[in-house]
Design a protein around this motif. Structure first.
Motif, PDB file in Angstrom:
ATOM      1  N   VAL A   1       9.450  11.154  24.723  1.00 43.82           N
ATOM      2  CA  VAL A   1      10.657  11.867  25.149  1.00 43.82           C
ATOM      3  C   VAL A   1      10.265  13.184  25.798  1.00 43.82           C
ATOM      4  N   ILE A   2      10.755  13.387  27.018  1.00 41.51           N
ATOM      5  CA  ILE A   2      10.518  14.620  27.763  1.00 41.51           C
ATOM      6  C   ILE A   2      11.880  15.293  27.975  1.00 41.51           C
ATOM      7  N   SER A   3      11.959  16.583  27.674  1.00 39.82           N
ATOM      8  CA  SER A   3      13.210  17.313  27.827  1.00 39.82           C
ATOM      9  C   SER A   3      12.969  18.631  28.532  1.00 39.82           C
ATOM     10  N   GLU A   4      14.036  19.402  28.697  1.00 39.48           N
ATOM     11  CA  GLU A   4      13.911  20.715  29.331  1.00 39.48           C
ATOM     12  C   GLU A   4      12.967  21.633  28.556  1.00 39.48           C
ATOM     13  N   LYS A   5      12.728  21.333  27.295  1.00 37.36           N
ATOM     14  CA  LYS A   5      11.809  22.150  26.495  1.00 37.36           C
ATOM     15  C   LYS A   5      10.366  22.026  27.004  1.00 37.36           C
ATOM     16  N   ASP A   6      10.058  20.888  27.628  1.00 35.69           N
ATOM     17  CA  ASP A   6       8.697  20.658  28.125  1.00 35.69           C
ATOM     18  C   ASP A   6       8.404  21.402  29.425  1.00 35.69           C
ATOM     19  N   ILE A   7       9.433  21.984  30.041  1.00 36.86           N
ATOM     20  CA  ILE A   7       9.208  22.771  31.251  1.00 36.86           C
ATOM     21  C   ILE A   7       9.474  24.254  31.016  1.00 36.86           C
ATOM     22  N   GLU A   8       9.753  24.632  29.765  1.00 34.95           N
ATOM     23  CA  GLU A   8       9.974  26.035  29.441  1.00 34.95           C
ATOM     24  C   GLU A   8       8.743  26.858  29.804  1.00 34.95           C
ATOM     25  N   GLY A   9       8.940  27.902  30.586  1.00 29.23           N
ATOM     26  CA  GLY A   9       7.844  28.791  30.936  1.00 29.23           C
ATOM     27  C   GLY A   9       6.814  28.189  31.873  1.00 29.23           C
ATOM     28  N   LYS A  10       7.160  27.048  32.509  1.00 31.20           N
ATOM     29  CA  LYS A  10       6.230  26.383  33.424  1.00 31.20           C
ATOM     30  C   LYS A  10       6.895  26.141  34.776  1.00 31.20           C
ATOM     31  N   ILE A  11       6.100  26.171  35.816  1.00 30.38           N
ATOM     32  CA  ILE A  11       6.566  25.757  37.135  1.00 30.38           C
ATOM     33  C   ILE A  11       6.644  24.231  37.130  1.00 30.38           C
ATOM     34  N   HIS A  12       7.667  23.688  37.767  1.00 30.88           N
ATOM     35  CA  HIS A  12       7.658  22.235  37.886  1.00 30.88           C
ATOM     36  C   HIS A  12       8.129  21.771  39.264  1.00 30.88           C
ATOM     37  N   VAL A  13       7.660  20.573  39.613  1.00 33.85           N
ATOM     38  CA  VAL A  13       7.990  19.922  40.878  1.00 33.85           C
ATOM     39  C   VAL A  13       8.706  18.625  40.532  1.00 33.85           C
ATOM     40  N   ALA A  14       9.830  18.365  41.207  1.00 33.51           N
ATOM     41  CA  ALA A  14      10.629  17.179  40.888  1.00 33.51           C
ATOM     42  C   ALA A  14      10.887  16.333  42.123  1.00 33.51           C
ATOM     43  N   ASP A  15      10.832  15.023  41.940  1.00 38.55           N
ATOM     44  CA  ASP A  15      11.265  14.115  42.993  1.00 38.55           C
ATOM     45  C   ASP A  15      12.012  12.951  42.363  1.00 38.55           C
ATOM     46  N   PHE A  16      12.627  12.113  43.223  1.00 40.70           N
ATOM     47  CA  PHE A  16      13.470  11.015  42.763  1.00 40.70           C
ATOM     48  C   PHE A  16      13.035   9.748  43.500  1.00 40.70           C
ATOM     49  N   PHE A  17      12.732   8.700  42.744  1.00 40.49           N
ATOM     50  CA  PHE A  17      12.115   7.507  43.316  1.00 40.49           C
ATOM     51  C   PHE A  17      12.574   6.273  42.559  1.00 40.49           C
ATOM     52  N   PHE A  18      12.127   5.091  43.015  1.00 37.44           N
ATOM     53  CA  PHE A  18      12.271   3.879  42.199  1.00 37.44           C
ATOM     54  C   PHE A  18      11.116   2.945  42.527  1.00 37.44           C
ATOM     55  N   THR A  19      10.678   2.209  41.547  1.00 31.63           N
ATOM     56  CA  THR A  19       9.430   1.460  41.664  1.00 31.63           C
ATOM     57  C   THR A  19       9.502   0.316  42.670  1.00 31.63           C
TER      58      THR A  19
END
Length: 219
Positions: free
Chosen positions: A69-87
């Protein structure tokens, strides 16, 4: 899908380099984006930030390719890059995955950066399918999470938090398919700082440069 020649950050990057328009202690500062129009906002002082840029990435709870499980807590205090895809995507998504791999390679084992790839067909992209996709595509970073979960949760997060389809998608609901070539850059406080075309190498070079700029910003 919306097609662009250069991302907004590519153009702003060129303007920043040519004009050195926003400097603080010798470091060029990236704009903030607060609405789906992606109108750049420059903030001169910390005290103005909350008032001028109230928008942040919302809460979420999804599973990655390892079933974690990954939540907003895993990006706290970190830079993140997001994209949207499908396999099962045949053309655009593989190119975007290659683009994300460029970011992965530029920041190997950098625990201050997180990559989030949200599936827009989560009813198809199970944890097991995402695991196979990650192995097939050489996704090796422990900080790159391919995410699946409830469709409504992912679509709302994409359109309302990340403005993934800009103004075109902001008013849509989860009954309308989401597909975009945009890759988003988000800072340590969950504020959007860049939008890029994930099919263009030039944009990925700009993204990598912008990540380095964010890493130099004070917390």
């Amino acid at each position: 899908m919306l097609q662009t020649v250069f991302s907004k950050n590519s153009l702003w990057g060129l303007l920043l380099l040519s004009a050195s328009c926003t400097q603080h202690d010798g470091i060029s500062k990236l704009p903030y984006y607060n609405t789906p129009t992606f109108t750049p906002i420059f903030v001169d002082s910390e005290k103005d930030l909350a008032a001028k840029v109230p928008h942040t990435i919302g809460k979420f709870s999804l599973r990655n390719q390892n079933g974690v499980v990954i939540s907003e807590k895993d990006i706290e205090g970190k830079i993140h890059v997001a994209d949207f895809f499908f396999t099962s995507c045949g053309v655009i998504c593989p190119r975007m995955t290659k683009s994300m791999k460029l970011v992965q390679q530029a920041f190997v084992d950098d625990e201050t950066l997180v990559l989030l790839s949200y599936s827009v067909t989560p009813w198809i992209d199970s944890v097991a399918r995402l695991k196979t996709y990650s192995l097939t595509n050489g996704i090796s970073s422990k900080n790159w999470h391919l995410l699946t979960g409830k469709k409504a949760d992912i679509y709302q997060l994409a359109r309302r938090s990340y403005f993934a389809e800009e103004e075109l998608g902001f008013s849509k609901d989860s009954t309308e398919f989401l597909h975009t070539e945009h890759i988003l850059l988000v800072d340590k406080r969950k504020r959007i700082r860049g939008i890029y075309n994930g099919t263009l190498v030039l944009d990925m070079q700009q993204l990598i440069a912008d990540i380095k700029t964010l890493q130099k910003e004070s917390d």
